[in-house]
Design a protein around this motif. Structure first.
Motif, PDB file in Angstrom:
ATOM      1  N   LEU A  49      -1.467   7.840   3.978  1.00  0.00           N
ATOM      2  CA  LEU A  49      -1.789   6.556   3.374  1.00  0.00           C
ATOM      3  C   LEU A  49      -2.622   5.708   4.329  1.00  0.00           C
ATOM      4  N   GLY A  50      -3.644   5.074   3.791  1.00  0.00           N
ATOM      5  CA  GLY A  50      -4.388   4.095   4.562  1.00  0.00           C
ATOM      6  C   GLY A  50      -3.607   2.790   4.614  1.00  0.00           C
ATOM      7  N   ASP A  51      -4.115   1.839   5.352  1.00  0.00           N
ATOM      8  CA  ASP A  51      -3.433   0.550   5.507  1.00  0.00           C
ATOM      9  C   ASP A  51      -3.188  -0.139   4.166  1.00  0.00           C
ATOM     10  N   HIS A  52      -4.167  -0.086   3.277  1.00  0.00           N
ATOM     11  CA  HIS A  52      -4.038  -0.752   1.981  1.00  0.00           C
ATOM     12  C   HIS A  52      -2.867  -0.182   1.178  1.00  0.00           C
ATOM     13  N   PHE A  53      -2.781   1.156   1.110  1.00  0.00           N
ATOM     14  CA  PHE A  53      -1.702   1.769   0.348  1.00  0.00           C
ATOM     15  C   PHE A  53      -0.353   1.605   1.048  1.00  0.00           C
ATOM     16  N   ARG A  54      -0.329   1.595   2.367  1.00  0.00           N
ATOM     17  CA  ARG A  54       0.924   1.301   3.078  1.00  0.00           C
ATOM     18  C   ARG A  54       1.429  -0.086   2.692  1.00  0.00           C
ATOM     19  N   GLU A  55       0.512  -1.035   2.620  1.00  0.00           N
ATOM     20  CA  GLU A  55       0.894  -2.399   2.238  1.00  0.00           C
ATOM     21  C   GLU A  55       1.437  -2.427   0.808  1.00  0.00           C
ATOM     22  N   ILE A  56       0.817  -1.685  -0.089  1.00  0.00           N
ATOM     23  CA  ILE A  56       1.309  -1.614  -1.467  1.00  0.00           C
ATOM     24  C   ILE A  56       2.715  -1.020  -1.497  1.00  0.00           C
ATOM     25  N   PHE A  57       2.950   0.037  -0.729  1.00  0.00           N
ATOM     26  CA  PHE A  57       4.282   0.643  -0.673  1.00  0.00           C
ATOM     27  C   PHE A  57       5.302  -0.345  -0.104  1.00  0.00           C
ATOM     28  N   GLN A  58       4.901  -1.170   0.837  1.00  0.00           N
ATOM     29  CA  GLN A  58       5.805  -2.159   1.405  1.00  0.00           C
ATOM     30  C   GLN A  58       6.068  -3.301   0.425  1.00  0.00           C
ATOM     31  N   ILE A  59       5.022  -3.805  -0.217  1.00  0.00           N
ATOM     32  CA  ILE A  59       5.181  -4.902  -1.176  1.00  0.00           C
ATOM     33  C   ILE A  59       6.065  -4.480  -2.341  1.00  0.00           C
ATOM     34  N   THR A  60       5.869  -3.269  -2.837  1.00  0.00           N
ATOM     35  CA  THR A  60       6.655  -2.774  -3.968  1.00  0.00           C
ATOM     36  C   THR A  60       8.022  -2.245  -3.537  1.00  0.00           C
ATOM     37  N   ARG A  61       8.257  -2.202  -2.247  1.00  0.00           N
ATOM     38  CA  ARG A  61       9.495  -1.709  -1.639  1.00  0.00           C
ATOM     39  C   ARG A  61       9.692  -0.204  -1.815  1.00  0.00           C
ATOM     40  N   LEU A  62       8.665   0.511  -2.223  1.00  0.00           N
ATOM     41  CA  LEU A  62       8.758   1.966  -2.252  1.00  0.00           C
ATOM     42  C   LEU A  62       9.032   2.513  -0.862  1.00  0.00           C
ATOM     43  N   SER A  63       8.520   1.831   0.148  1.00  0.00           N
ATOM     44  CA  SER A  63       8.718   2.293   1.522  1.00  0.00           C
ATOM     45  C   SER A  63      10.177   2.205   1.961  1.00  0.00           C
ATOM     46  N   ASP A  64      11.009   1.481   1.198  1.00  0.00           N
ATOM     47  CA  ASP A  64      12.443   1.461   1.495  1.00  0.00           C
ATOM     48  C   ASP A  64      13.098   2.797   1.154  1.00  0.00           C
ATOM     49  N   TYR A  65      12.480   3.552   0.239  1.00  0.00           N
ATOM     50  CA  TYR A  65      13.098   4.767  -0.276  1.00  0.00           C
ATOM     51  C   TYR A  65      12.252   6.020  -0.098  1.00  0.00           C
ATOM     52  N   ILE A  66      10.990   5.839   0.220  1.00  0.00           N
ATOM     53  CA  ILE A  66      10.095   6.962   0.482  1.00  0.00           C
ATOM     54  C   ILE A  66       9.659   6.854   1.935  1.00  0.00           C
ATOM     55  N   GLY A  67      10.005   7.849   2.725  1.00  0.00           N
ATOM     56  CA  GLY A  67       9.607   7.838   4.129  1.00  0.00           C
ATOM     57  C   GLY A  67       8.092   7.942   4.251  1.00  0.00           C
ATOM     58  N   LEU A  68       7.487   7.067   5.029  1.00  0.00           N
ATOM     59  CA  LEU A  68       6.039   7.062   5.215  1.00  0.00           C
ATOM     60  C   LEU A  68       5.701   7.595   6.597  1.00  0.00           C
ATOM     61  N   TYR A  69       4.760   8.514   6.646  1.00  0.00           N
ATOM     62  CA  TYR A  69       4.350   9.145   7.896  1.00  0.00           C
ATOM     63  C   TYR A  69       2.831   9.187   7.970  1.00  0.00           C
ATOM     64  N   ASP A  70       2.327   9.353   9.169  1.00  0.00           N
ATOM     65  CA  ASP A  70       0.880   9.378   9.372  1.00  0.00           C
ATOM     66  C   ASP A  70       0.241  10.672   8.890  1.00  0.00           C
TER      67      ASP A  70
END
Length: 132
Positions: free
Chosen positions: A76-97
């Motif tokens: 994910l680029g920075d923009h999509f990381r931010e979307i995952f954080q805003i939508t709280r998907l990043s609380d349940y989907i592990g994000l990696y480089d």
């Protein structure tokens, strides 16, 4: 879609929107056939995600949780990381480089992370609540 020991990798490309629903669901069903511990979403080739695309990812997350399976994402680029954080998907989907770090994330976490019996990594340390 690729299978590795314990993981299936879905390579998403282009746009993740309502038009991707059938393709995404079919790919996820194929990934489930090998009963992997985790499904990795390679989002490196995604150019656009709209609200329907986010909803499709939530459906995959629900399916994974029901099967006691992890979902991890990388590329994910920075923009999509931010979307995952805003939508709280990043609380349940592990994000990696990248794929290597995502696969290492599976190895580090095992099948029950942070003491959670459901095997889903909760970034905020909280169990999700069911809406009633």
């Amino acid at each position: 879609m690729r299978h590795l020991p314990g993981a299936a990798i879905l390579e998403l490309r282009g746009e993740v929107d309502g038009f991707a629903e059938e393709t995404l669901n079919r790919a996820y069903s194929r990934a489930e056939e090998a009963n992997p511990v985790a499904v990795l979403l390679d989002l490196g080739g995604v150019k656009y995600i709209n609200s329907k695309g986010i909803a499709l990812l939530v459906v995959l997350l629900i399916r994974a949780r029901q099967a006691r399976r992890q979902i991890l994402a990388y590329g994910l680029g920075d923009h999509f990381r931010e979307i995952f954080q805003i939508t709280r998907l990043s609380d349940y989907i592990g994000l990696y480089d990248d794929e290597t770090s995502a696969l290492a994330g599976i190895a580090r976490s095992g099948h029950a992370m942070n003491g959670n019996a459901d095997g889903i990594e909760h970034r905020n340390g909280k169990q999700p609540r069911a809406e009633t």
